[in-house]
Design a protein around this motif. Sequence first.
Motif, PDB file in Angstrom:
ATOM      1  N   ASP A 154       0.798  -1.225   0.000  1.00 30.99           N
ATOM      2  CA  ASP A 154       0.000   0.000   0.000  1.00 30.99           C
ATOM      3  C   ASP A 154       0.834   1.280   0.000  1.00 30.99           C
ATOM      4  OD1 ASP A 154      -2.450  -1.336  -0.101  1.00 30.99           O
ATOM      5  OD2 ASP A 154      -2.497  -1.555   2.080  1.00 30.99           O
ATOM      6  N   ASP A 155       2.170   1.160  -0.024  1.00 23.66           N
ATOM      7  CA  ASP A 155       2.985   2.365  -0.227  1.00 23.66           C
ATOM      8  C   ASP A 155       2.683   2.933  -1.609  1.00 23.66           C
ATOM      9  OD1 ASP A 155       4.129   2.048   2.217  1.00 23.66           O
ATOM     10  OD2 ASP A 155       6.130   1.498   1.506  1.00 23.66           O
ATOM     11  N   LYS A 156       2.822   4.236  -1.735  1.00 19.28           N
ATOM     12  CA  LYS A 156       2.568   4.904  -3.011  1.00 19.28           C
ATOM     13  C   LYS A 156       3.881   5.107  -3.771  1.00 19.28           C
ATOM     14  CE  LYS A 156      -1.903   5.494  -2.617  1.00 19.28           C
ATOM     15  NZ  LYS A 156      -2.093   4.669  -1.427  1.00 19.28           N
ATOM     16  N   MET A 157       3.835   4.848  -5.080  1.00 21.01           N
ATOM     17  CA  MET A 157       4.978   5.073  -5.975  1.00 21.01           C
ATOM     18  C   MET A 157       4.545   6.064  -7.047  1.00 21.01           C
ATOM     19  SD  MET A 157       6.454   1.164  -6.373  1.00 21.01           S
ATOM     20  CE  MET A 157       4.895   0.429  -6.888  1.00 21.01           C
ATOM     21  N   TYR A 158       5.365   7.075  -7.278  1.00 19.25           N
ATOM     22  CA  TYR A 158       5.028   8.157  -8.198  1.00 19.25           C
ATOM     23  C   TYR A 158       6.041   8.208  -9.344  1.00 19.25           C
ATOM     24  CZ  TYR A 158       2.386   9.807  -4.096  1.00 19.25           C
ATOM     25  OH  TYR A 158       1.535   9.907  -3.025  1.00 19.25           O
ATOM     26  N   VAL A 159       5.532   8.331 -10.560  1.00 24.29           N
ATOM     27  CA  VAL A 159       6.396   8.606 -11.712  1.00 24.29           C
ATOM     28  C   VAL A 159       5.822   9.786 -12.471  1.00 24.29           C
ATOM     29  CG1 VAL A 159       7.269   6.243 -11.959  1.00 24.29           C
ATOM     30  CG2 VAL A 159       5.218   6.937 -13.196  1.00 24.29           C
ATOM     31  N   THR A 160       6.704  10.537 -13.088  1.00 24.16           N
ATOM     32  CA  THR A 160       6.250  11.704 -13.849  1.00 24.16           C
ATOM     33  C   THR A 160       7.112  11.923 -15.072  1.00 24.16           C
ATOM     34  OG1 THR A 160       5.720  14.073 -13.737  1.00 24.16           O
ATOM     35  CG2 THR A 160       7.674  13.346 -12.544  1.00 24.16           C
ATOM     36  N   ASP A 161       6.477  12.431 -16.126  1.00 26.22           N
ATOM     37  CA  ASP A 161       7.191  12.905 -17.309  1.00 26.22           C
ATOM     38  C   ASP A 161       7.188  14.432 -17.323  1.00 26.22           C
ATOM     39  OD1 ASP A 161       4.536  13.399 -17.790  1.00 26.22           O
ATOM     40  OD2 ASP A 161       4.375  12.048 -19.500  1.00 26.22           O
ATOM     41  N   GLU A 162       6.823  15.007 -16.188  1.00 26.27           N
ATOM     42  CA  GLU A 162       6.699  16.446 -15.969  1.00 26.27           C
ATOM     43  C   GLU A 162       5.581  17.072 -16.796  1.00 26.27           C
ATOM     44  OE1 GLU A 162      10.490  18.453 -16.015  1.00 26.27           O
ATOM     45  OE2 GLU A 162      11.082  17.495 -14.140  1.00 26.27           O
ATOM     46  N   GLU A 163       4.678  16.214 -17.251  1.00 28.62           N
ATOM     47  CA  GLU A 163       3.398  16.659 -17.802  1.00 28.62           C
ATOM     48  C   GLU A 163       2.276  16.112 -16.924  1.00 28.62           C
ATOM     49  OE1 GLU A 163       2.830  15.808 -21.917  1.00 28.62           O
ATOM     50  OE2 GLU A 163       4.594  16.956 -22.563  1.00 28.62           O
ATOM     51  N   ASN A 164       2.412  14.844 -16.582  1.00 33.87           N
ATOM     52  CA  ASN A 164       1.454  14.195 -15.687  1.00 33.87           C
ATOM     53  C   ASN A 164       2.201  13.456 -14.589  1.00 33.87           C
ATOM     54  OD1 ASN A 164      -1.152  14.753 -17.074  1.00 33.87           O
ATOM     55  ND2 ASN A 164      -0.207  13.554 -18.714  1.00 33.87           N
ATOM     56  N   VAL A 165       1.488  13.175 -13.500  1.00 36.27           N
ATOM     57  CA  VAL A 165       2.018  12.363 -12.410  1.00 36.27           C
ATOM     58  C   VAL A 165       1.154  11.113 -12.316  1.00 36.27           C
ATOM     59  CG1 VAL A 165       2.445  12.205  -9.932  1.00 36.27           C
ATOM     60  CG2 VAL A 165       2.902  14.348 -11.139  1.00 36.27           C
ATOM     61  N   TYR A 166       1.806   9.953 -12.317  1.00 35.26           N
ATOM     62  CA  TYR A 166       1.112   8.677 -12.263  1.00 35.26           C
ATOM     63  C   TYR A 166       1.383   8.045 -10.897  1.00 35.26           C
ATOM     64  CZ  TYR A 166       1.081   9.588 -17.246  1.00 35.26           C
ATOM     65  OH  TYR A 166       0.920  10.184 -18.476  1.00 35.26           O
ATOM     66  N   VAL A 167       0.316   7.731 -10.179  1.00 34.31           N
ATOM     67  CA  VAL A 167       0.431   7.214  -8.814  1.00 34.31           C
ATOM     68  C   VAL A 167       0.069   5.728  -8.814  1.00 34.31           C
ATOM     69  CG1 VAL A 167      -0.238   7.507  -6.413  1.00 34.31           C
ATOM     70  CG2 VAL A 167      -0.299   9.478  -7.977  1.00 34.31           C
ATOM     71  N   TYR A 168       0.978   4.921  -8.277  1.00 33.24           N
ATOM     72  CA  TYR A 168       0.770   3.475  -8.195  1.00 33.24           C
ATOM     73  C   TYR A 168       0.754   3.048  -6.730  1.00 33.24           C
ATOM     74  CZ  TYR A 168       2.162   3.455 -13.164  1.00 33.24           C
ATOM     75  OH  TYR A 168       2.258   3.686 -14.515  1.00 33.24           O
ATOM     76  N   ASN A 169      -0.071   2.062  -6.432  1.00 37.40           N
ATOM     77  CA  ASN A 169      -0.174   1.503  -5.093  1.00 37.40           C
ATOM     78  C   ASN A 169       0.510   0.139  -5.069  1.00 37.40           C
ATOM     79  OD1 ASN A 169      -1.345   1.825  -2.391  1.00 37.40           O
ATOM     80  ND2 ASN A 169      -2.528   0.004  -2.926  1.00 37.40           N
ATOM     81  N   VAL A 170       1.413  -0.078  -4.115  1.00 37.68           N
ATOM     82  CA  VAL A 170       2.135  -1.346  -4.042  1.00 37.68           C
ATOM     83  C   VAL A 170       1.170  -2.491  -3.735  1.00 37.68           C
ATOM     84  CG1 VAL A 170       3.908  -2.673  -2.817  1.00 37.68           C
ATOM     85  CG2 VAL A 170       4.301  -0.252  -3.342  1.00 37.68           C
TER      86      VAL A 170
END
Length: 228
Positions: A154-170
């Motif tokens: 349930d930790d959150k992982m974030y990735v971005t291309d500096e246009e959008n932010v994508y949030v993933y749940n472990v």
Amino acid sequence: MRNQHKQLKIFRRRKLKQRIAMVVFILGLLVLAYEPLMNLYIEYSVEKTLVEEVKPLNEVIAQDLEQTDLNKPVDTYYDMDSRQIVIGKLAIPSVSLKLSIIKGVGQENGDPMEKGAATNKEGQEMGLRNYVLSSHAMKDPTLLFSPLFNVDYDDKMYVTDEENVYVYNVTAIETVEPERVDILDDVDGRQMITLYTCTQAGSKRIVITGDLVETSEYIEKTATYFNN
């Protein structure tokens, strides 16, 4: 005369032993210094890469298509791009992980996984299918993908291309054999992320998987996840 010759042999042996002892001492110092120096190098490389400008993936792909021979067969789906272009950033706040995302695992210009997290597959895009990233694990628990060993469900992982932010749940944490290349595969109907690295012994891999739970615009508020 014989006595002088004997003394000379003793002197030479003594000098040889001294030289061998000095070489062993120097080698010992180099072995002891290697890990701290490597850690400093990794830390410097990560910090330097984090301030590089993020290049839009669509621009990179467009340039690639201009130079691609469409009649040439594709040997592998691994992204062997060796240009080390920064295409985004990764953050896992719960374990204080912040890294640049580098396109490809090609190593002609050095190992991209000594600077950040490398994409593994040709054409992978944030927020779509299985977005796979890999990097090294170090003895220093703060460097590169070493913090993955402290990630929890349930930790959150974030990735971005500096246009959008994508949030993933472990959603999954597992240790697998290196032969488990199926961890790279897409899963029908699933938008996910896979992070993996070797264990300290190097004989297995730890794999962290997460499902996409949110996509938002890259603005001042969401950018804070990635800023130092």
